[in-house]
Write a protein that holds these residues in place. Sequence first.
Motif: not given
Length: 127
Positions: A25-47
């Motif tokens: 798999y190829r890592l496309i990127g990582i996005t993060g959001t402040d939820t007010g109580v912590g972080f919501d992180l998404l790791y985006h992959w492609d194959k």
Amino acid sequence: MLANVKEISKEELLTEVQELAAQHYRLIGITGTDTGVGFDLLYHWDKDLELLNLRLQINYEEELPSLAPLYLCAFVSENELQDFLGVKVVNLPINYQKLFLLSELTSVNTPLLKKAVGNDPGEVKPE
């Protein structure tokens, strides 16, 4: 709604990434959001033009292991997470110490962190 999302814990992150690396798999990127109580992180992959997203949530104090030992390109997104949100990434081999995208002259250390800004991301609360 984001498709192909697999919810994981912080403890599962490196194991999941090792499996994705083994499957090429190829890592496309990582996005993060402040939820007010912590972080919501998404790791985006492609194959083969199929996307996969790993999602995890951490609190503000938790440290996140770097993916750069497995995917060197991760250092870019991980430095962005540190600069803009204040996510603590450990074992980051290329660490700009919050100066990757921000200047020493920037008035807000983490401009996307809800604690640092008001409701409008462009509005800075005086300290």
